[in-house]
Design an enzyme around this catalytic site. Structure first.
Site, PDB file in Angstrom:
ATOM      1  N   ARG A   1      41.341  48.743  49.257  1.00 50.41           N
ATOM      2  CA  ARG A   1      42.400  48.436  48.299  1.00 50.41           C
ATOM      3  C   ARG A   1      42.740  49.668  47.442  1.00 50.41           C
ATOM      4  NH1 ARG A   1      41.717  44.833  43.212  1.00 50.41           N
ATOM      5  NH2 ARG A   1      43.856  44.414  42.582  1.00 50.41           N
TER       6      ARG A   1
ATOM      7  N   HIS B   1      46.411  51.269  46.834  1.00 43.54           N
ATOM      8  CA  HIS B   1      46.971  51.422  45.499  1.00 43.54           C
ATOM      9  C   HIS B   1      47.254  52.889  45.184  1.00 43.54           C
ATOM     10  CE1 HIS B   1      45.915  47.317  43.524  1.00 43.54           C
ATOM     11  NE2 HIS B   1      46.321  47.180  44.768  1.00 43.54           N
TER      12      HIS B   1
ATOM     13  N   ASN C   1      44.655  47.214  38.465  1.00 45.29           N
ATOM     14  CA  ASN C   1      43.481  47.870  39.042  1.00 45.29           C
ATOM     15  C   ASN C   1      42.164  47.470  38.380  1.00 45.29           C
ATOM     16  OD1 ASN C   1      44.777  49.370  41.075  1.00 45.29           O
ATOM     17  ND2 ASN C   1      45.384  50.957  39.619  1.00 45.29           N
TER      18      ASN C   1
ATOM     19  N   HIS D   1      43.859  41.601  53.709  1.00 40.68           N
ATOM     20  CA  HIS D   1      43.371  40.465  52.924  1.00 40.68           C
ATOM     21  C   HIS D   1      42.360  39.621  53.697  1.00 40.68           C
ATOM     22  CE1 HIS D   1      47.087  40.412  50.025  1.00 40.68           C
ATOM     23  NE2 HIS D   1      46.315  41.480  49.889  1.00 40.68           N
TER      24      HIS D   1
END
Length: 325
Positions: free
Chosen positions: A63, A67, A95, A194
């Site tokens: 992740r 990001h 975050n 996911h």
């Protein structure tokens, strides 16, 4: 005037994407083969040590790379610490659910690299390599990652508004990814990340309570699954951790897409992937063929890892990933 403005906007977007493509072309597999031959091995060893201590750490590292790339490009800016009155990306609300331990894993990898090859391997490349190692560890397969990214010097929490949220619909998601030079197919593929990791209740409780004037619960959510989630998140303000893909929380596979077909996508942004025939066809393909998903995911990760990269003499190689030189 409106037509002229639109032409200018689209021309600027086209030029930006062309510029990104030129920079991305400077990335290459084996970038450190001469300057730091053990780079990828040292990073993988650091990840393996970390995952022995915390079995789901790879989800945060994956992740983190996503990001990073969606804000200012893949330049390691997500790693920079807030300082001197500036709130950095790392401390933005979106975050806050990335565990500090994940940032420490990157720090550990950087320390090993600086000991072996001082000033050579960028923090941005560490993120790209360790995200790949995370996918491979959980069963998603190993793939080659081009290196050569350099590190940015700017990190602003306000820039994280560019990140897609869990409540977005298909059209919005497609537009956000398009601005980064990625297709709707890339978006559906990358959403498969996911399949590992957890979410916190506030990211989806809007689907469980007071959804609309006509329905308390999102009608696209499987009723039995909704009850299960309500038990895990008994109020809209609950902050419990919930697996994003309960059947395979630590398995990188196509279970995520199978869940969407059963109306068990956790986020609105998950379930919306079957809201048009074309998007639903891709979800069906991945749900029925794990190998196609795995290979498609690897290709999409390489494309994502090329967003807005700094190469050549642009940027820097940070000595400390949390502090610009």
């Amino acid at each position: 005037m409106a037509v002229l403005a639109s032409i200018v906007v689209y021309s600027c977007m086209a030029l930006c994407l062309m510029s990104d493509a030129v920079l991305a072309a400077q990335l290459r597999v084996g970038f450190y083969s001469q300057t730091c031959p053990t780079a990828e091995t040292l990073i993988r060893q650091t990840f393996n040590d970390a995952v022995q201590q915390t079995d789901d750490i790879g989800a945060d590292l994956l992740r983190m790379h996503f990001h990073d790339c969606f804000v200012r490009g893949c330049d390691g800016s997500v790693l920079i610490a807030s300082a001197n009155g500036n709130t950095a990306e790392k401390d933005a609300e979106i975050n806050q659910t990335i565990e500090e331990e994940a940032f420490q894993v990157v720090d550990n990898a950087k320390a090993k690299l600086e000991a072996a090859c001082p000033g050579v391997v960028s923090c941005a490349d560490i993120l790209a390599f360790i995200a790949r190692d995370s996918v491979a560890h959980y069963g998603g397969g190993f793939y080659d990652v081009p290196g050569g990214r350099r590190d940015g010097r700017i990190s602003l929490a306000s820039d994280t508004s560019e990140l897609p949220g869990p409540d977005l619909r298909l059209v919005q998601l497609t537009q956000i990814f398009a601005r980064k030079g990625l297709t709707q197919s890339d978006m559906i593929t990358l959403s498969g990340a996911h399949t590992i990791g957890i979410a916190h209740c506030p990211a989806f409780t809007s689907r469980l309570y007071n959804f609309s004037s006509s329905s308390a619960v999102d009608p696209t959510l499987d009723p039995a699954y909704a009850v299960q989630l309500q038990q895990q998140c008994p109020t809209a303000g609950s902050n419990t951790e919930v697996p994003m893909d309960p059947p395979s929380e630590l398995g990188f596979d196509n279970s995520y897409y199978q869940g969407i077909l059963r109306h068990r996508g956790l986020f609105t942004s998950d379930q919306t992937l079957v809201s048009t025939p074309a998007a639903a066809a891709q979800v069906n393909l991945f749900a029925s063929n794990s190998a196609v998903f795995t290979s498609s995911f690897a290709l999409a990760m390489v494309r994502m890892g090329s967003i807005g990269v700094l190469t050549g003499s642009n940027g820097e190689i940070r000595t400390n990933c949390r502090v610009p030189n």
